[in-house]
Design a protein around this motif. Structure first.
Motif, mmCIF file in Angstrom:
data_model
loop_
_atom_site.group_PDB
_atom_site.id
_atom_site.type_symbol
_atom_site.label_atom_id
_atom_site.label_comp_id
_atom_site.label_asym_id
_atom_site.label_seq_id
_atom_site.Cartn_x
_atom_site.Cartn_y
_atom_site.Cartn_z
ATOM 1 N N ILE A 2 0.753 -1.224 0.144
ATOM 2 C CA ILE A 2 0.031 -0.064 0.105
ATOM 3 C C ILE A 2 0.819 1.257 0.213
ATOM 4 O O ILE A 2 1.727 1.496 1.108
ATOM 5 C CB ILE A 2 -0.919 0.072 1.225
ATOM 6 C CG1 ILE A 2 -1.927 -1.203 1.204
ATOM 7 C CG2 ILE A 2 -1.725 1.240 1.362
ATOM 8 C CD1 ILE A 2 -2.827 -1.472 2.628
ATOM 9 N N ARG A 3 0.788 2.110 -1.052
ATOM 10 C CA ARG A 3 1.755 3.219 -1.045
ATOM 11 C C ARG A 3 0.829 4.219 -0.800
ATOM 12 O O ARG A 3 -0.399 4.512 -1.532
ATOM 13 C CB ARG A 3 2.228 3.326 -2.603
ATOM 14 C CG ARG A 3 2.928 2.387 -3.193
ATOM 15 C CD ARG A 3 3.405 2.485 -4.564
ATOM 16 N NE ARG A 3 4.358 3.352 -4.881
ATOM 17 C CZ ARG A 3 4.090 4.716 -5.334
ATOM 18 N NH1 ARG A 3 3.175 4.985 -5.669
ATOM 19 N NH2 ARG A 3 5.195 5.550 -5.453
ATOM 20 N N ILE A 4 1.521 5.166 0.173
ATOM 21 C CA ILE A 4 0.646 6.480 0.910
ATOM 22 C C ILE A 4 1.234 7.582 0.235
ATOM 23 O O ILE A 4 2.458 7.493 0.253
ATOM 24 C CB ILE A 4 0.763 6.216 2.248
ATOM 25 C CG1 ILE A 4 -0.280 4.948 2.803
ATOM 26 C CG2 ILE A 4 0.270 7.581 2.861
ATOM 27 C CD1 ILE A 4 -0.390 4.969 4.331
ATOM 28 N N LEU A 5 0.286 8.552 0.017
ATOM 29 C CA LEU A 5 0.895 9.961 -0.138
ATOM 30 C C LEU A 5 0.364 10.612 1.115
ATOM 31 O O LEU A 5 -0.760 10.716 1.262
ATOM 32 C CB LEU A 5 0.195 10.668 -1.337
ATOM 33 C CG LEU A 5 0.482 12.346 -1.551
ATOM 34 C CD1 LEU A 5 1.987 12.579 -1.386
ATOM 35 C CD2 LEU A 5 -0.364 12.584 -2.792
ATOM 36 N N LEU A 6 1.354 11.029 1.831
ATOM 37 C CA LEU A 6 1.186 11.742 3.031
ATOM 38 C C LEU A 6 1.219 13.113 3.114
ATOM 39 O O LEU A 6 2.251 13.855 2.593
ATOM 40 C CB LEU A 6 2.292 11.049 4.160
ATOM 41 C CG LEU A 6 2.301 12.044 5.649
ATOM 42 C CD1 LEU A 6 0.802 11.824 6.325
ATOM 43 C CD2 LEU A 6 3.313 11.366 6.550
ATOM 44 N N ALA A 7 -0.105 13.873 3.312
ATOM 45 C CA ALA A 7 -0.185 15.337 3.431
ATOM 46 C C ALA A 7 -0.358 15.945 4.796
ATOM 47 O O ALA A 7 -1.389 15.741 5.249
ATOM 48 C CB ALA A 7 -1.066 15.673 2.526
ATOM 49 N N LEU A 23 7.105 -0.157 10.715
ATOM 50 C CA LEU A 23 7.073 -1.462 11.373
ATOM 51 C C LEU A 23 6.119 -2.425 10.734
ATOM 52 O O LEU A 23 5.941 -3.577 11.258
ATOM 53 C CB LEU A 23 6.404 -1.255 12.782
ATOM 54 C CG LEU A 23 7.336 -0.168 13.667
ATOM 55 C CD1 LEU A 23 6.660 0.033 14.934
ATOM 56 C CD2 LEU A 23 8.692 -0.903 14.127
ATOM 57 N N THR A 24 5.436 -1.939 9.572
ATOM 58 C CA THR A 24 4.538 -2.834 8.873
ATOM 59 C C THR A 24 5.415 -3.576 7.719
ATOM 60 O O THR A 24 6.395 -3.067 7.234
ATOM 61 C CB THR A 24 3.325 -2.134 8.362
ATOM 62 O OG1 THR A 24 3.708 -1.304 7.221
ATOM 63 C CG2 THR A 24 2.864 -1.430 9.565
ATOM 64 N N THR A 25 4.929 -4.506 7.176
ATOM 65 C CA THR A 25 5.251 -5.195 5.996
ATOM 66 C C THR A 25 4.538 -4.951 4.597
ATOM 67 O O THR A 25 4.768 -5.351 3.521
ATOM 68 C CB THR A 25 5.528 -6.702 5.892
ATOM 69 O OG1 THR A 25 4.124 -7.066 6.341
ATOM 70 C CG2 THR A 25 6.284 -6.979 7.164
ATOM 71 N N ASP A 26 3.402 -4.097 4.910
ATOM 72 C CA ASP A 26 2.547 -4.060 3.616
ATOM 73 C C ASP A 26 2.120 -2.427 3.348
ATOM 74 O O ASP A 26 1.171 -2.058 2.579
ATOM 75 C CB ASP A 26 1.244 -4.683 3.862
ATOM 76 C CG ASP A 26 0.322 -4.242 4.979
ATOM 77 O OD1 ASP A 26 1.232 -3.818 6.177
ATOM 78 O OD2 ASP A 26 -0.890 -4.581 5.165
ATOM 79 N N ILE A 27 2.551 -1.687 4.129
ATOM 80 C CA ILE A 27 2.267 -0.312 4.147
ATOM 81 C C ILE A 27 3.532 0.536 4.047
ATOM 82 O O ILE A 27 4.470 0.406 4.742
ATOM 83 C CB ILE A 27 1.540 0.405 5.309
ATOM 84 C CG1 ILE A 27 0.060 -0.469 5.435
ATOM 85 C CG2 ILE A 27 0.924 1.870 4.909
ATOM 86 C CD1 ILE A 27 -0.510 -0.171 6.755
ATOM 87 N N VAL A 28 3.747 1.526 3.057
ATOM 88 C CA VAL A 28 4.934 2.452 3.088
ATOM 89 C C VAL A 28 4.487 3.877 2.363
ATOM 90 O O VAL A 28 3.435 4.051 1.814
ATOM 91 C CB VAL A 28 6.006 2.043 2.004
ATOM 92 C CG1 VAL A 28 5.048 1.866 0.446
ATOM 93 C CG2 VAL A 28 7.025 2.641 1.687
ATOM 94 N N ILE A 29 5.223 4.905 3.320
ATOM 95 C CA ILE A 29 4.981 6.150 2.709
ATOM 96 C C ILE A 29 5.697 6.534 1.436
ATOM 97 O O ILE A 29 6.905 6.559 1.445
ATOM 98 C CB ILE A 29 5.209 7.267 3.726
ATOM 99 C CG1 ILE A 29 4.390 6.961 5.038
ATOM 100 C CG2 ILE A 29 5.166 8.839 3.289
ATOM 101 C CD1 ILE A 29 4.528 7.969 6.137
#
Length: 210
Positions: A2-7, A23-29
């Protein structure tokens, strides 16, 4: 993944979220931005699974920004992460097109659940916030008369309460001073305010501003 755009325009918030998601394996900023125009520019050049969005940032923000994001093709689902725990703010964000709403005091596990739910095409509202929204109609006085304001009038109210002048608001919202003054006059009439001090006191009592 899961690719996040953090605003979010607060460095401490961005750094804390990076550490949490690491700390997760499925989420990245995948990218981070600090204002509304950067959100729109980044979305025009890259694809993300979730836009994790603060409601209050420099320039275009809040419901205006959500509305602009959801008109893009394609666009990521919007998950709001805000300091505001007022049900009416959450209701406006969802009405503008957000797929989820959380407050910044939520548990890390709740945020992770929300990100995964929204990335998968679902919706998520923090259970405490959902309860407030469900029973809001039972206490109109606590909910506040601002529920009768238009989205723009409500936005102007919050900006005035945060100490910004008519000129500041006009520049931030990219509208004329005259238009801001008109919104201010209308909201003050609807709310029976006689001066800016009453606006500030009202907003602080209902935690519309920090």
């Amino acid at each position: 993944m899961i690719r996040i755009l953090l605003a979010d325009d607060h460095a401490l918030v961005r750094e804390g979220l990076k550490q949490l998601f690491s700390l997760t394996t499925d989420i990245v900023i995948a990218a981070g931005v600090t204002n509304g125009m950067q959100v729109l520019k980044t979305l025009s050049t890259d694809v993300f699974d979730v836009l994790l969005l603060d409601m209050t940032m420099p320039g275009v923000s809040g419901t205006d920004l959500i509305t602009r994001v959801v008109t893009l093709t394609p666009h990521p689902p919007v998950l709001v992460l805000s300091m505001h725990n007022e049900p009416q703010i959450a209701r406006r964000a969802l009405a503008a097109g957000a797929m989820g709403y959380l407050t910044k005091d939520c548990d890390p596990s709740t945020l992770l659940t929300a990100v995964r739910r929204v990335a998968g095409g679902g919706r998520y509202i923090d259970p405490v916030m959902a309860e407030f929204m469900a029973f809001e109609h039972q206490d109109k006085q606590a909910a506040g008369g601002h529920q009768h304001l238009s989205n723009r009038e409500f936005q102007v109210l919050c900006l005035l309460a945060s100490g910004k002048s008519v000129n500041d608001i006009a520049q931030e919202l990219s509208i004329s001073n005259k238009t801001v003054s008109t919104h201010k006059a209308r909201l003050m009439e609807k709310m029976s305010f006689s001066n800016n001090a009453e606006i500030v006191r009202y907003a602080m009592d209902r935690r519309l501003i920090a």
